[in-house]
Design an enzyme around this catalytic site. Structure first.
Site, PDB file in Angstrom:
ATOM      1  N   LYS A 196      -5.019   3.728  -0.540  1.00 55.78           N
ATOM      2  CA  LYS A 196      -4.145   4.739  -1.131  1.00 55.78           C
ATOM      3  C   LYS A 196      -4.742   6.145  -1.181  1.00 55.78           C
ATOM      4  CE  LYS A 196      -0.568   2.356  -1.813  1.00 55.78           C
ATOM      5  NZ  LYS A 196      -0.523   2.028  -0.410  1.00 55.78           N
ATOM      6  N   TYR A 234       2.109  -1.280  -0.456  1.00 59.40           N
ATOM      7  CA  TYR A 234       1.082  -1.062   0.575  1.00 59.40           C
ATOM      8  C   TYR A 234       1.618  -0.103   1.656  1.00 59.40           C
ATOM      9  CZ  TYR A 234      -2.931  -2.225   3.524  1.00 59.40           C
ATOM     10  OH  TYR A 234      -4.095  -2.153   4.254  1.00 59.40           O
ATOM     11  N   PRO A 280     -10.677   1.639  -2.749  1.00 64.16           N
ATOM     12  CA  PRO A 280     -10.092   1.622  -1.405  1.00 64.16           C
ATOM     13  C   PRO A 280      -9.295   0.371  -1.057  1.00 64.16           C
ATOM     14  CG  PRO A 280     -12.446   1.172  -1.309  1.00 64.16           C
ATOM     15  CD  PRO A 280     -12.149   1.545  -2.730  1.00 64.16           C
ATOM     16  N   HIS A 332       0.759  -1.152  12.626  1.00 68.67           N
ATOM     17  CA  HIS A 332       0.591  -2.476  12.026  1.00 68.67           C
ATOM     18  C   HIS A 332       1.813  -2.819  11.184  1.00 68.67           C
ATOM     19  CE1 HIS A 332      -4.059  -3.065  12.306  1.00 68.67           C
ATOM     20  NE2 HIS A 332      -3.516  -2.677  13.441  1.00 68.67           N
TER      21      HIS A 332
END
Length: 391
Positions: free
Chosen positions: A297, A385, A293, A72
């Site tokens: 991480k 992220y 969540p 992704h």
């Protein structure tokens, strides 16, 4: 029995550490209280950061990940009927994330461990760890109905927040910082192809929603719900209707529905224990820290811990130097607190607090608008992220 490193816990952190140590020639033993079937079916995280994927490749454990994992390059944010995609590679010097369930990571690592790795004992229940401040701590455990003792040069606790290892550290030698959030997640698995190519994080007056996936055929979705929610109170139709309402966006996007195969409620909390070492006992993963969540991480922080720890233990074994071991806690905690802050920021930006005011909501919308309009704000999100580089 004696070993250089005794590892308590056969989840992804313990197994990855064992694999890295074994490949570097450091002997270790892994003790896991559950049976193999339970460990391989335990549903947890599904997003792997770039540094985690790099670590699995270094460990020789990424063959199936590279073949089956879903790459992704971004995520989609939704609010007020609008959507905005955050593109990771353009904002992170090429870093991205992979969708590959923790269950699959664990299966891969177990298979390698049992084939050519260090000893891995299932249904080995650790009852205590003694001598943390001595040169040879002892792990007391029961296996095949017999009480046994494993002496070690070092003990690593990868057995979670409620594990035995934490109890080996004297009261007062550590401090734990906690935050409990006033909401939970209702998570489902559904036998239906995902309705999106990348994850969708939705802010809504009705509460947060997340659309993720486990494979091209299986969707993973979450709804913000009150603490104490019973999954049985939510019918399949009610879940899909609520997801539809929270993902609503201007345009022709539609949410695919299918049979729901699993429902569970996940409480939201943050926790950090400092330091992550006492004498010859070291903590890694959930034994030292827990994150909500939202920022994806948990597994990734655990992997970062054991990569740092493996380097330190290998250095100690090969050179006799303990400099990296002495720095282990501080090195990891810098990354832990950065991840805690990011997870907190994502959580509070996207969820609706039960006591939230209109002012609070406008602040959330303002932050989402800024991410959509500012390359600097988008880069801050993307870099955290996708995973900050390991030291």
């Amino acid at each position: 029995m004696h070993t250089t490193v005794g590892i308590i816990g056969g989840g992804p952190a313990g197994l990855l550490l064992a694999r890295l140590l074994h490949r570097a020639g450091v002997d270790c033993v892994v003790l896991e209280s559950r049976d193999r079937a339970y460990v391989e079916q335990r549903q947890r995280a599904g997003i792997l950061e770039q540094p985690t994927v790099d670590a699995l490749r270094e460990a020789g454990a990424a063959r199936r990940l590279d073949a089956e994992g879903l790459v992704h390059d971004g995520i989609e944010l939704r609010w007020d009927g609008r959507s905005h995609r955050v593109d990771f590679p353009s904002l992170t010097d090429g870093r991205r994330v992979w969708v590959y369930a923790q269950t699959e990571v664990v299966k891969d690592l177990i298979a390698l461990q049992l084939t050519d790795g260090a000893p891995l004992l299932f249904e080995a229940e650790v009852t205590s760890v003694e001598g943390a401040d001595t040169g040879r701590p002892a792990v007391h455990y029961t296996h095949d109905g017999r009480a046994s003792v494993l002496t070690c040069d070092y003990v690593v606790g990868c057995d979670g927040f409620h594990g035995v290892t934490r109890a080996a550290i004297p009261t007062g030698a550590q401090r734990t910082y906690d935050r409990v959030y006033p909401y939970s997640w209702l998570g489902i698995l559904a036998d239906v192809p995902p309705s999106c190519d990348e994850l969708i994080y939705a802010h809504s007056p009705r509460g947060f929603a997340l659309h993720s996936m486990r494979s091209p055929e299986v969707s993973r979705l979450y709804l913000q719900v009150p603490n104490g929610t019973d999954p049985a109170d939510w019918s399949d139709e009610r879940i899909w209707d609520e997801l539809d309402a929270r993902f609503a966006v201007d345009g022709d996007w539609r949410l695919r529905r299918g049979p729901i195969t699993s429902k569970s409620v996940l409480p939201m909390r943050s926790s950090v224990t400092e330091p992550m070492r006492y004498g010859r006992v070291l903590l890694a993963g959930d034994a030292a820290h827990i994150v909500p969540p939202t920022g994806a991480k948990g597994l990734n922080l655990a992997a970062a811990d054991v990569v740092v720890l493996a380097r330190a233990l290998v250095r100690r074994h090969t050179t006799g130097s303990s400099d990296l071991l002495d720095a282990y806690s501080d090195t990891c905690l810098r990354r832990v607190w950065r991840a805690e802050h990011f997870s907190y920021a994502m959580t509070t930006m996207l969820h609706t607090d039960p006591g939230q005011s209109g002012f609070d909501t406008r602040l959330q919308i303002s932050q989402l608008d800024r991410i959509a309009s500012s390359p600097h704000a988008a880069a801050e999100l993307a870099q955290n992220y996708a995973g900050l580089p390991l030291p």
